[in-house]
Design a protein around this motif. Structure first.
Motif, PDB file in Angstrom:
ATOM      1  N   ILE A  53       0.830  -1.203   0.000  1.00 23.92           N
ATOM      2  CA  ILE A  53       0.000   0.000   0.000  1.00 23.92           C
ATOM      3  C   ILE A  53       0.869   1.260   0.000  1.00 23.92           C
ATOM      4  CG2 ILE A  53      -0.276   0.131   2.539  1.00 23.92           C
ATOM      5  CD1 ILE A  53      -2.890   0.933  -0.182  1.00 23.92           C
ATOM      6  N   THR A  54       2.038   1.209   0.666  1.00 30.51           N
ATOM      7  CA  THR A  54       2.870   2.411   0.744  1.00 30.51           C
ATOM      8  C   THR A  54       3.472   2.749  -0.622  1.00 30.51           C
ATOM      9  OG1 THR A  54       3.417   1.734   2.994  1.00 30.51           O
ATOM     10  CG2 THR A  54       4.702   3.524   2.063  1.00 30.51           C
ATOM     11  N   ASP A  98       7.983  -4.203  -7.880  1.00 31.02           N
ATOM     12  CA  ASP A  98       7.975  -5.139  -6.759  1.00 31.02           C
ATOM     13  C   ASP A  98       8.678  -6.429  -7.175  1.00 31.02           C
ATOM     14  OD1 ASP A  98       6.209  -5.309  -3.959  1.00 31.02           O
ATOM     15  OD2 ASP A  98       6.878  -7.256  -4.735  1.00 31.02           O
ATOM     16  N   ALA A  99       9.389  -7.015  -6.226  1.00 28.66           N
ATOM     17  CA  ALA A  99      10.115  -8.251  -6.504  1.00 28.66           C
ATOM     18  C   ALA A  99       9.147  -9.383  -6.833  1.00 28.66           C
ATOM     19  CB  ALA A  99      10.967  -8.625  -5.291  1.00 28.66           C
ATOM     20  N   THR A 117       3.179  -7.397   3.687  1.00 31.98           N
ATOM     21  CA  THR A 117       2.278  -7.196   4.826  1.00 31.98           C
ATOM     22  C   THR A 117       0.896  -6.703   4.413  1.00 31.98           C
ATOM     23  OG1 THR A 117       4.197  -6.672   6.195  1.00 31.98           O
ATOM     24  CG2 THR A 117       2.060  -5.921   7.001  1.00 31.98           C
ATOM     25  N   SER A 118       0.837  -5.943   3.324  1.00 30.60           N
ATOM     26  CA  SER A 118      -0.427  -5.273   2.972  1.00 30.60           C
ATOM     27  C   SER A 118      -1.579  -6.235   2.702  1.00 30.60           C
ATOM     28  CB  SER A 118      -0.234  -4.360   1.763  1.00 30.60           C
ATOM     29  OG  SER A 118       0.670  -3.336   2.085  1.00 30.60           O
ATOM     30  N   SER A 146      -3.443  -7.829   6.660  1.00 30.55           N
ATOM     31  CA  SER A 146      -3.959  -6.949   7.713  1.00 30.55           C
ATOM     32  C   SER A 146      -5.324  -7.422   8.210  1.00 30.55           C
ATOM     33  CB  SER A 146      -4.074  -5.515   7.182  1.00 30.55           C
ATOM     34  OG  SER A 146      -5.257  -5.382   6.429  1.00 30.55           O
ATOM     35  N   SER A 147      -5.867  -6.694   9.169  1.00 27.85           N
ATOM     36  CA  SER A 147      -7.238  -6.977   9.654  1.00 27.85           C
ATOM     37  C   SER A 147      -8.281  -6.387   8.716  1.00 27.85           C
ATOM     38  CB  SER A 147      -7.445  -6.390  11.049  1.00 27.85           C
ATOM     39  OG  SER A 147      -6.454  -6.825  11.923  1.00 27.85           O
ATOM     40  N   MET A 157      -9.100  -3.298   8.224  1.00 30.00           N
ATOM     41  CA  MET A 157      -9.882  -2.245   8.863  1.00 30.00           C
ATOM     42  C   MET A 157      -9.322  -0.870   8.528  1.00 30.00           C
ATOM     43  SD  MET A 157     -10.474  -3.958  12.546  1.00 30.00           S
ATOM     44  CE  MET A 157     -10.942  -2.428  13.305  1.00 30.00           C
ATOM     45  N   VAL A 171      14.655  -5.180  -6.943  1.00 27.45           N
ATOM     46  CA  VAL A 171      15.779  -4.252  -6.810  1.00 27.45           C
ATOM     47  C   VAL A 171      16.893  -4.960  -6.046  1.00 27.45           C
ATOM     48  CG1 VAL A 171      16.549  -2.093  -5.777  1.00 27.45           C
ATOM     49  CG2 VAL A 171      14.344  -2.196  -6.962  1.00 27.45           C
ATOM     50  N   LYS A 226       0.424   2.613   8.772  1.00 33.91           N
ATOM     51  CA  LYS A 226      -0.496   1.508   8.505  1.00 33.91           C
ATOM     52  C   LYS A 226      -1.289   1.761   7.246  1.00 33.91           C
ATOM     53  CE  LYS A 226      -2.853   3.491  12.353  1.00 33.91           C
ATOM     54  NZ  LYS A 226      -4.127   4.031  11.921  1.00 33.91           N
ATOM     55  N   LEU A 227      -2.055   0.772   6.892  1.00 35.07           N
ATOM     56  CA  LEU A 227      -2.835   0.881   5.662  1.00 35.07           C
ATOM     57  C   LEU A 227      -3.677   2.151   5.623  1.00 35.07           C
ATOM     58  CD1 LEU A 227      -3.167  -2.611   4.908  1.00 35.07           C
ATOM     59  CD2 LEU A 227      -4.909  -1.378   3.723  1.00 35.07           C
ATOM     60  N   THR A 228      -4.354   2.427   6.729  1.00 40.61           N
ATOM     61  CA  THR A 228      -5.270   3.564   6.790  1.00 40.61           C
ATOM     62  C   THR A 228      -4.568   4.873   6.422  1.00 40.61           C
ATOM     63  OG1 THR A 228      -6.381   2.423   8.598  1.00 40.61           O
ATOM     64  CG2 THR A 228      -6.908   4.753   8.308  1.00 40.61           C
TER      65      THR A 228
HETATM   66  C1  LIG Z   1      -1.414  -8.498  11.306  1.00 41.00           C
HETATM   67  C2  LIG Z   1      -1.526  -7.085  10.857  1.00 41.00           C
HETATM   68  C3  LIG Z   1      -2.764  -6.456  10.847  1.00 41.00           C
HETATM   69  C4  LIG Z   1      -2.873  -5.142  10.407  1.00 41.00           C
HETATM   70  N1  LIG Z   1      -4.115  -4.588  10.338  1.00 41.00           N
HETATM   71  C5  LIG Z   1      -4.249  -3.333   9.865  1.00 41.00           C
HETATM   72  C6  LIG Z   1      -5.544  -2.780   9.712  1.00 41.00           C
HETATM   73  O1  LIG Z   1      -6.556  -3.436   9.946  1.00 41.00           O
HETATM   74  N2  LIG Z   1      -5.635  -1.498   9.256  1.00 41.00           N
HETATM   75  C7  LIG Z   1      -4.525  -0.762   8.966  1.00 41.00           C
HETATM   76  O2  LIG Z   1      -4.681   0.397   8.603  1.00 41.00           O
HETATM   77  N3  LIG Z   1      -3.273  -1.264   9.066  1.00 41.00           N
HETATM   78  C8  LIG Z   1      -3.114  -2.543   9.499  1.00 41.00           C
HETATM   79  N4  LIG Z   1      -1.870  -3.106   9.577  1.00 41.00           N
HETATM   80  C9  LIG Z   1      -0.701  -2.340   9.144  1.00 41.00           C
HETATM   81  C10 LIG Z   1      -0.525  -2.407   7.612  1.00 41.00           C
HETATM   82  O3  LIG Z   1      -0.935  -3.648   7.110  1.00 41.00           O
HETATM   83  C11 LIG Z   1       0.927  -2.165   7.227  1.00 41.00           C
HETATM   84  O4  LIG Z   1       1.419  -1.021   7.870  1.00 41.00           O
HETATM   85  C12 LIG Z   1       1.078  -1.949   5.709  1.00 41.00           C
HETATM   86  O5  LIG Z   1       0.403  -2.954   4.992  1.00 41.00           O
HETATM   87  C13 LIG Z   1       2.534  -1.905   5.303  1.00 41.00           C
HETATM   88  O6  LIG Z   1       2.559  -1.724   3.912  1.00 41.00           O
HETATM   89  P1  LIG Z   1       3.903  -1.471   3.122  1.00 41.00           P
HETATM   90  O7  LIG Z   1       3.527  -1.167   1.734  1.00 41.00           O
HETATM   91  O8  LIG Z   1       4.727  -0.469   3.842  1.00 41.00           O
HETATM   92  O9  LIG Z   1       4.694  -2.857   3.204  1.00 41.00           O
HETATM   93  P2  LIG Z   1       4.424  -4.287   2.374  1.00 41.00           P
HETATM   94  O10 LIG Z   1       2.972  -4.415   2.154  1.00 41.00           O
HETATM   95  O11 LIG Z   1       5.118  -5.300   3.135  1.00 41.00           O
HETATM   96  O12 LIG Z   1       5.087  -3.987   0.994  1.00 41.00           O
HETATM   97  C14 LIG Z   1       6.474  -4.084   0.772  1.00 41.00           C
HETATM   98  C15 LIG Z   1       6.703  -4.663  -0.615  1.00 41.00           C
HETATM   99  O13 LIG Z   1       8.087  -4.513  -0.934  1.00 41.00           O
HETATM  100  C16 LIG Z   1       8.442  -5.595  -1.762  1.00 41.00           C
HETATM  101  N5  LIG Z   1       9.898  -5.733  -1.756  1.00 41.00           N
HETATM  102  C17 LIG Z   1      10.682  -6.074  -0.717  1.00 41.00           C
HETATM  103  N6  LIG Z   1      11.968  -6.065  -1.080  1.00 41.00           N
HETATM  104  C18 LIG Z   1      12.006  -5.715  -2.396  1.00 41.00           C
HETATM  105  C19 LIG Z   1      13.057  -5.529  -3.340  1.00 41.00           C
HETATM  106  N7  LIG Z   1      14.326  -5.706  -3.034  1.00 41.00           N
HETATM  107  N8  LIG Z   1      12.727  -5.174  -4.628  1.00 41.00           N
HETATM  108  C20 LIG Z   1      11.421  -4.968  -4.976  1.00 41.00           C
HETATM  109  N9  LIG Z   1      10.406  -5.138  -4.104  1.00 41.00           N
HETATM  110  C21 LIG Z   1      10.697  -5.498  -2.833  1.00 41.00           C
HETATM  111  C22 LIG Z   1       7.698  -6.780  -1.160  1.00 41.00           C
HETATM  112  O14 LIG Z   1       7.525  -7.849  -2.101  1.00 41.00           O
HETATM  113  C23 LIG Z   1       6.379  -6.139  -0.732  1.00 41.00           C
HETATM  114  O15 LIG Z   1       5.348  -6.337  -1.702  1.00 41.00           O
HETATM  115  C24 LIG Z   1      -1.727  -4.431  10.012  1.00 41.00           C
HETATM  116  C25 LIG Z   1      -0.475  -5.058  10.027  1.00 41.00           C
HETATM  117  C26 LIG Z   1      -0.383  -6.376  10.425  1.00 41.00           C
HETATM  118  C27 LIG Z   1       0.944  -7.048  10.391  1.00 41.00           C
END
Ligand SMILES: Cc1cc2nc3c(=O)[nH]c(=O)nc-3n(C[C@H](O)[C@H](O)[C@H](O)COP(=O)(O)OP(=O)(O)OC[C@H]3O[C@@H](n4cnc5c(N)ncnc54)[C@H](O)[C@@H]3O)c2cc1C
Length: 517
Positions: free
Chosen positions: A32-33, A52-53, A60-61, A64-65, A67, A205, A377-379
């Motif tokens: 999501i980020t 994305d790899a 992690t995205s 999640s729950s 929400m 990457v 977080k996602l929100t």
């Molecule tokens: C159990 C749980 C429940 C949650 N529930 C909620 C909720 O209900 N509501 C909410 O708002 N937030 C929630 N969160 C928080 C939220 O899910 C996370 O903060 C968010 O999804 C993080 O997203 P991200 O994009 O930063 O990371 P990720 O989703 O982990 O994305 C990182 C990406 O980078 C890629 N990557 C890694 N290394 C490389 C590389 N070298 N080259 C290319 N790509 C690479 C990976 O493949 C991955 O797809 C929850 C978290 C958890 C763990």
């Protein structure tokens, strides 16, 4: 000003064939980020390569729950600024950017015999505090109604499966719920592509600096270097593998998946108090596809990180025990038809357990100039992306427009009354909004099949349709069966259902491949 088109924009593509060799901004990670950063940067007029790899929402995205939080837990910790930010972003998501992918979620906290007067008062105060956050964020009470107290009789009527012995009533509040987290990521990615971003999956990457990335196309094994004016690292729990100077302390959160009939008549989410703990709950979250999620845990994780984290048996046992104490039916291990775990990308801090670490995001620039955005977080993804792009633009001296994403509907978004009046099948409207028509038209066009076949559930207990699977391939960059069943749809959360849906996913890939030959 750049504009989006859901049918004419760039497509999400696996691999790097035809990708640009020079762009304004590279963003690494399509959770999501990263997808949020791609959208933010593309709508400011920058040229963007987002990679994305593995796949969209691989990390992690998707665990999640699901929400859209109003920030109540931060308020409880005195983190008023973070709580307000969360409530504001919840309002933007639910009212402007993604009404089609979000809905108000009633949440009921039963006041059972195990909940003392003090805990009940804290719960009531918390819900009232949550409502203050809603009002402070200018989210209207049609979107998220005010909390109220329910009598024991009202509570039992609303949730017939609850244990009634010792039940004194309940507090009923409201928060936001996503249709699905991976669907939000996919929609943000499609919107970014529609605004001109190059979105590439299966592009890893290997090394990154502030002005270039070395990439490997995972479909061909070929490596290539792309130069950029600025590079953003949005790789979540893997962020410290690409830059120095960041220490993450991931914690695992586990959910169970139950069938809807395990807790009959459950239409509201229930927050079950954890016996013996103050202000800790296990959530029971009914989903529109006939399942219920139960979560979640918070376990520190040491050592190398797995690509796909696994729930542990003690976590599963803990969740079953807490829910069994609140409901009249004792749950057993064989009620669990699926389980999933995700790793929270928490920044290391020296104080306290991971459950107490601040969930606020950070934007950090490495010695080589890579801008890392992590935490949150996602929100709050939209705000995280805005902050990261602000830092990246300023650091690289780029000329870019102002951030627009707070007023920019994602593809398929429309006000709720407009969505309610659409004539397309409800499932497609829930997952694609006004693009439901595009999904159906494009499936008809690519397959030549009639609607009865395109809109039928693809297997028993699997409400997913062939039309969605086809759209996943033609418009959402799905490359294989895993992409279709584990990320474009979430059939994979129940392994038995996944097995029955594999032929339909394979068929969608074949139909789309035959069409493009
Ligand atoms: C159990 C749980 C429940 C949650 N529930 C909620 C909720 O209900 N509501 C909410 O708002 N937030 C929630 N969160 C928080 C939220 O899910 C996370 O903060 C968010 O999804 C993080 O997203 P991200 O994009 O930063 O990371 P990720 O989703 O982990 O994305 C990182 C990406 O980078 C890629 N990557 C890694 N290394 C490389 C590389 N070298 N080259 C290319 N790509 C690479 C990976 O493949 C991955 O797809 C929850 C978290 C958890 C763990």
């Amino acid at each position: 000003m750049s504009t989006a088109s859901s049918s004419e924009g760039r497509r999400i593509t696996p691999g790097l064939v035809g990708a640009p060799e020079e762009v304004d901004l590279v963003v690494i990670g399509l959770g999501i980020t990263g997808t949020g950063v791609a959208l933010d940067a593309a709508t400011r007029g920058l040229s963007v390569l987002a990679v994305d790899a593995h796949d969209l929402a691989f990390g992690t995205s998707r665990w999640s729950s699901k929400m859209v939080h109003g920030g109540l837990r931060y308020l409880a910790k005195g983190q008023v600024g973070v709580a307000h930010e969360s409530a504001v972003e919840r309002g933007i998501l639910m009212q402007v950017t993604a009404p089609h992918l979000t809905r108000p979620m009633p949440m009921l906290v039963p006041l059972t015999s195990g909940v003392g007067r003090l805990q009940a008062a804290i719960t009531r105060g918390g819900m009232l505090g949550g409502d203050l956050l809603r009002r402070g964020a200018h989210t209207d009470s049609d979107t998220l109604p005010r909390p109220r107290h329910l009598s024991a009789t009202e509570t039992a009527r609303l949730v017939p499966a609850l244990r009634t012995a010792g039940l004194r009533g309940a507090m009923l509040g409201w928060d936001g719920q996503l249709e699905d987290d991976a669907r939000l990521v996919t929609t943000v990615a499609r919107t970014a592509a529609a605004y001109g971003a190059h979105v590439r999956t299966r592009a890893r990457v290997l090394t990154a600096s502030g002005t270039s990335v070395e990439l490997r196309d995972e479909t061909t094994g070929r490596t290539t270097t792309v130069t950029a004016r600025t590079v953003v690292n949005a790789t979540g729990v893997w962020a410290d593998t690409l830059v120095d100077g960041i220490t993450l302390r991931p914690s695992r959160g586990t959910h169970l998946v139950l069938r809807r009939e395990t807790l009959p008549g459950l239409d509201v989410s229930v927050f079950c108090p954890v016996p013996g703990a103050t202000n800790r709950f296990v959530m029971v979250l009914p989903q529109p596809d006939g399942t219920i999620y139960v979560g979640l845990t918070d376990e520190p994780v040491e050592g190398p990180l797995p690509d796909v984290p696994e729930p542990s048996e003690p976590e599963i046992g803990f969740l079953l025990d807490v829910v069994s104490a609140a409901f009249s039916r004792q749950l057993h291990r064989d009620d669990v038809v699926g389980a999933f775990a995700g790793l929270r990308p928490l920044l290391h801090s020296n104080d306290g357990a991971t459950s107490d670490l601040s969930r606020r995001h950070a934007v950090l620039t490495s010695g080589t100039g890579v801008v890392t955005v992590v935490g949150g977080k996602l929100t709050t993804y939209r705000r995280m992306a805005e902050d990261a792009v602000d830092v990246a633009v300023a650091g690289a001296g780029l000329v870019a427009g102002p951030c627009r994403t707070h007023e920019l509907p994602l593809l398929g978004a429309a006000p709720r009354p407009v969505l309610a009046a659409l004539e397309e099948p409800a499932r497609l409207v829930r997952r694609f909004g006004t693009d439901a028509r595009l999904v159906l038209d494009s499936a008809r066009e690519v397959s030549g099949l009639d609607d009865a076949e395109l809109l039928a559930p693809v297997a028993e207990r699997v409400p997913v349709t062939l039309a969605e699977l086809l759209f996943g391939v033609t418009h959402e960059g799905a490359y294989d069966v895993d992409d279709l069943l584990d990320r474009r749809t979430r059939v994979g959360l129940v392994p038995a259902d996944r097995a029955t849906a594999v032929p339909a996913a394979a068929r969608a890939l074949e139909i789309a491949a035959a069409r493009s030959r």
